[in-house]
Structures are given as C-alpha cells and as structure tokens.
Design an enzyme around this catalytic site. Structure first.
Site, short mmCIF file in Angstrom:
data_model
loop_
_atom_site.label_atom_id
_atom_site.label_comp_id
_atom_site.label_asym_id
_atom_site.label_seq_id
_atom_site.Cartn_x
_atom_site.Cartn_y
_atom_site.Cartn_z
N PRO A 104 -26.09 -103.13 49.04
CA PRO A 104 -25.81 -104.53 49.40
C PRO A 104 -26.25 -104.79 50.83
O PRO A 104 -26.25 -103.88 51.67
CB PRO A 104 -24.28 -104.61 49.28
CG PRO A 104 -23.90 -103.50 48.36
CD PRO A 104 -24.89 -102.40 48.61
N CYS A 105 -26.64 -106.02 51.11
CA CYS A 105 -27.21 -106.32 52.43
C CYS A 105 -26.23 -106.02 53.56
O CYS A 105 -26.64 -105.69 54.67
CB CYS A 105 -27.66 -107.78 52.49
SG CYS A 105 -26.36 -108.98 52.13
N GLN A 106 -24.92 -106.10 53.30
CA GLN A 106 -23.95 -105.82 54.35
C GLN A 106 -24.08 -104.40 54.87
O GLN A 106 -23.73 -104.10 56.01
CB GLN A 106 -22.52 -106.05 53.84
CG GLN A 106 -22.20 -107.50 53.58
CD GLN A 106 -22.55 -107.91 52.16
OE1 GLN A 106 -23.32 -107.23 51.49
NE2 GLN A 106 -22.01 -109.02 51.71
N PHE A 108 -26.65 -102.93 55.69
CA PHE A 108 -27.62 -102.92 56.78
C PHE A 108 -27.26 -103.91 57.87
O PHE A 108 -27.24 -103.60 59.05
CB PHE A 108 -29.01 -103.31 56.25
CG PHE A 108 -29.48 -102.50 55.10
CD1 PHE A 108 -29.92 -101.21 55.27
CD2 PHE A 108 -29.48 -103.03 53.82
CE1 PHE A 108 -30.37 -100.46 54.22
CE2 PHE A 108 -29.93 -102.29 52.76
CZ PHE A 108 -30.38 -101.00 52.95
N ALA A 109 -26.97 -105.15 57.46
CA ALA A 109 -26.99 -106.26 58.40
C ALA A 109 -25.88 -106.21 59.44
O ALA A 109 -26.04 -106.73 60.53
CB ALA A 109 -26.92 -107.58 57.63
#
Length: 502
Positions: A104-106, A108-109
C-alpha cells in the site's frame, strides 16, 4: 546478450530453454494480477496475502487442494527463506523470476524521500518503525529472490502522495540494485476491461534482461469523462514540476489509442447476458430477504439472452469455464431503495436520487391522507413515513455516493468499498432496479465466470474491488513476456551447459 554471474545467470539460462517465467505475487489479494500473468504464459509459483479470505481465494484458483497455499501470510512476519522452505519451491535465489504486486502507498509515502535512502542503506536501524515495515519487507523480498522483473500497481495519487512521488523513489532504489525502471498511468478501459479504472504501474527489469521499458499499446478506444483528466493532472503534478525544472524522472507517458481500434467494452456488453434479478418482484415473492449472502447457489445462464464477445470470453476463459452457470449472482437487500433505483436515469447520482425519494414520499403522504389517515407535518407518523422512503444522507455533502450506471459506456471504477455498500454501481436496467451483483462486479473487473471467490457476498465484493483487472494484467504481462522471449539469444552451448547442469 551478456550474462551476469550467479542466480541471474542461471535464471536466464533456464528461460532460454523454453521454461515459463515463475511469478511470486506479493499482496496478491484474490489474484487479479496472477490471473493475467497466468494467461500470458507465466507460472504462478507462490503468493503472499495477509487477508485470510483473499488468501483462500488465491489458493483455490491457482493451487486447488494445496492447503499450505491458503494460509494467510504477513509479509512483515514471514521471511523469504521461510516462504521458500514452507512451500518447497527450491533455492531462494533461483525459485522466482518475477515479483508482482506492491505494498500500500502508505508503506512508502509516510517515510519520506531521505528516509527511503536511509532504510535502503541501514535497514536494521528502522526495524521497529511501523511506517517502514512494509517497505523494508518488500525490499527484503526483492533482495532475497533477485527477480529478473518486477511489476508494481497502485492508485494514481501514489505519484503525489504526502508531497512526494513514491514510484520515482522506488525506481531510484531499484536502479541502484541493477534494474532499469519506469512507471506510467494506464486506464483499464483501453485494454478491453469494461471499466474506466486508472492506476499507476511500474515495471522494472534486470539490466541483463532489458535496457528499456515499454508499456502495452491500447486495444480499445474511449473518450474518458472530464474528471479523469483533472485527476490525472493532480497525480502528475510532481512529474510535471520535475519536467519543467529539468530534473530527470522515470515516468513514461502512456501509449495513445491510435488507429481503427474497437470502442471500449460497455457495461451492457459486460453484464447484459446475465440472468435478470428483478429486485422488486423478488422482494414481493419473499425470494429476497435480509441476511448473509452465500455464494453457493447455482444460477443457470439464460439461453435467450445474447452474449457479447466479451461475455463469451468470460464464460470460456481456459481453466475457468463456467458451463453450467454462476454461483455468485447475488445482490444486496435494500428494500427502501429499489423503487428509487427504478426512477433514476443513467448517470444520476445521489442528489437526483434524493429528489426522487422526496417525490415518492410526497406521493405516499398524499395517498395516506386521501385514505383518511391524519398525518400532520413533523408528527411521529410523518417522520416514520419519511424515514421509510428517503435515505438519511445529506444530498449536499455526498453527491457521488450513488450513481446509476450508463448502459452503453464502461463502468466507473469498481472499489473495495463495494464490500460495505454498492450504491456506486446501480444497475442501468430500471426493471431490475438494484445494485450490481457479485458476479456483475467480477465481470466489470474482467474476472472469468469460473473464478471462485471465497467467503460471503461482502468479502467477495471487497476482493473484487481491491484486484487489478485480469485483462489489464494480461496486457502488461504480454508486454513483459516479450523481454523474456529475447532470452532465446543465448548460445546453444550455454543452453547445453545449463541442461547438463540441471
């Protein structure tokens, strides 16, 4: 082709002898990506999925009868070597050729650009950082398996998430590890999927395998609604800024639909052949009741309904045929709303639905008073009648909560939220007056009719909404397979030595 030493060399030699590339699907869900890659000739060797129901679905469709494959796995808790040993798939360095999926992008972000580099260089220092756990686990799997190719998928906003471009940062890390890497935005409707689903895709190849990245050419044409262009511009904000300031990046503009391509597959072409479910009639007959919806009742196809080319493809997908019918053509119990659905026009959203409901309330109130019932404004009877007809949501705050599908246009994005409610996809046929069924959602995602979803209705909806459309995955997989086909340039002497060593 110049080969590297060790595991990469051995994998390339194996492929040069005609073996199928082996895939590890991380964060696999029920298997949308896996299905597309399987159709393109890849071998689905293993998967990692934390959700028990989705893991069961993946196992049932790709490794039926293998109970080990149905065990849910947390990538932060299961080391790559443990996965290999538990499944018995060979030496970790040579067991897998391709890794697909992505965190999920979280994952990384929330870490930030500078910390991504720190994590890459000093992973142990961030062992207890929850923001970095999925990212470090993902890199750990890439490092352990040394795949020849990688495919990642995510929502477009991952390119402008928390003020930074996640796929760009991932590309930079992978390039440091010996890969060539690029990413783009693709809309599923351009690839034969009856849905306007926009997603980011990242492809990486070992430099020993390829020197450049290509994305699949569209097979269909469609004029996307204006909202899609504006959303894409938001997602591309950081890429655009980098271009304007002369900074390099790995984004590639998606291939354009050119030439005499067929129009995109419409909602009606996708689901119009499926048996009718007339909700209001079913409710009156007592067929439609409150309660859990199991996916165990066979619904036979209606021979009188014409199947489009797309529908035939869904019925005849190799190894996923469903000759007798379907077992997941089930819908939500929404007795208050069926009449509202029948009055809505295609394209109507919640404000229009709310107005129809108010009209219905006024009609019922008038009928009651004409029968001699005394129902005063704001009385308990008045409020009860209003509540039984008019949905409680503020029509000024939730304009997109409901939408009636267009018959002759691809559907809007199928979301995992379908697992909670299905108002985003109200069937275009006013006679049926209902939200879409599980099988209709699967069709709109391009899952073949023989693909089985574990769990009950809500769990199936969630799995479908979380998946990558198999036909889009197939288009990507075919393009990636082209790079593997070039491995045949190995000399006959190299092939012979590999066969002898094996």
């Amino acid at each position: 082709m110049k080969l590297s030493n060790g595991a990469v060399d051995q994998k390339l030699r194996r492929l040069s002898c005609g073996a199928a590339p082996r895939v590890l699907d991380l964060f696999s869900g029920c298997g949308g990506l896996s299905l597309g890659f399987q159709k393109a000739g890849f071998e689905i060797t293993a998967s990692v999925e934390n959700n028990p129901v989705a893991a069961a679905s993946h196992a049932q469709n790709f490794h039926p009868g293998d109970h080990l494959r149905a065990v849910p796995l947390d990538i932060t808790q299961v080391e790559p070597i443990q996965l290999v040993q538990d499944l018995g798939i060979g030496d970790i360095k040579t067991a897998v050729d391709v890794i697909i999926g992505g965190p999920p992008c979280q994952a990384f972000a929330r870490v930030g650009r500078s910390k991504l580099r720190e994590i890459e260089n000093h992973p142990e220092a961030f062992r207890h950082d929850p923001r970095a756990k999925l990212y470090t686990a993902y890199l750990n799997y890439v490092q352990a398996f040394t795949p020849l190719a990688i495919l990642m998928e995510n929502v477009p906003d991952v390119m402008n998430f928390g003020g930074h471009n996640v796929p760009q940062e991932v590309c930079e890390v992978l390039e440091d590890r010996g890969y060539v890497c690029a990413y783009t935005l693709l809309n599923a409707a351009y690839y034969g999927v009856p849905q306007m689903r926009e997603r980011m895709f990242l492809i990486a190849f070992r430099r020993e395998l390829a020197q450049s990245i290509h994305f699949p050419e569209p097979t269909h044409r469609v004029n996307l609604p204006p909202g899609y262009k504006s959303s894409r511009n938001v997602a591309l904000k950081l890429v655009t800024a980098a271009t304007q300031t002369g900074n390099t990046h790995n984004y590639i503009a998606p291939p354009e639909a050119v030439g005499p391509l067929p129009p995109a597959v419409t909602a009606h072409e996708a689901i119009g052949d499926l048996p009718e479910l007339r909700a209001r009639e079913m409710l009156k007959k007592g067929i439609l009741k409150r309660g859990a919806r199991r996916l165990d009742q066979l619904t036979s196809y209606d021979a009188k309904r014409t199947a489009s080319a797309f529908a035939k493809q869904m019925k005849e997908w190799p190894n996923f045929e469903a000759a007798a019918g379907i077992r997941d053509h089930v819908i939500r119990f929404l007795p208050r709303d069926y009449e509202i659905f029948s009055r809505m026009s295609p394209g109507d959203q919640y404000p229009q639905a709310y107005e129809h409901a108010l009209t219905m309330f006024k009609e019922k109130l008038k009928e009651a008073r004409e029968r001699g019932e005394s129902i005063g404004a704001n009385s308990p009877e008045y409020e009860d009648l209003h509540k039984s007809i008019v949905p409680p949501y503020d029509h000024t705050k939730f304009p997109n909560k409901w939408r009636k599908m267009w018959r002759d246009y691809p559907a809007r994005t199928i979301m995992a939220h379908l697992g909670k409610d299905s108002y985003s996809h109200i069937h275009y046929d006013s006679n049926q007056a209902r939200t879409i069924s599980v099988r209709e959602a699967a069709r709109l995602q391009s899952f073949p009719d023989g693909f089985v979803f574990s769990g009950a209705m809500n769990q199936a909806f969630q799995q479908i909404g979380n998946a990558v459309p198999p036909l889009l995955a197939f288009a990507l997989a075919k393009t990636m397979m082209q790079a593997f086909s070039e491995v045949g340039s190995l000399s006959e002497e190299s092939k012979t030595s590999f066969v002898s060593a094996g």
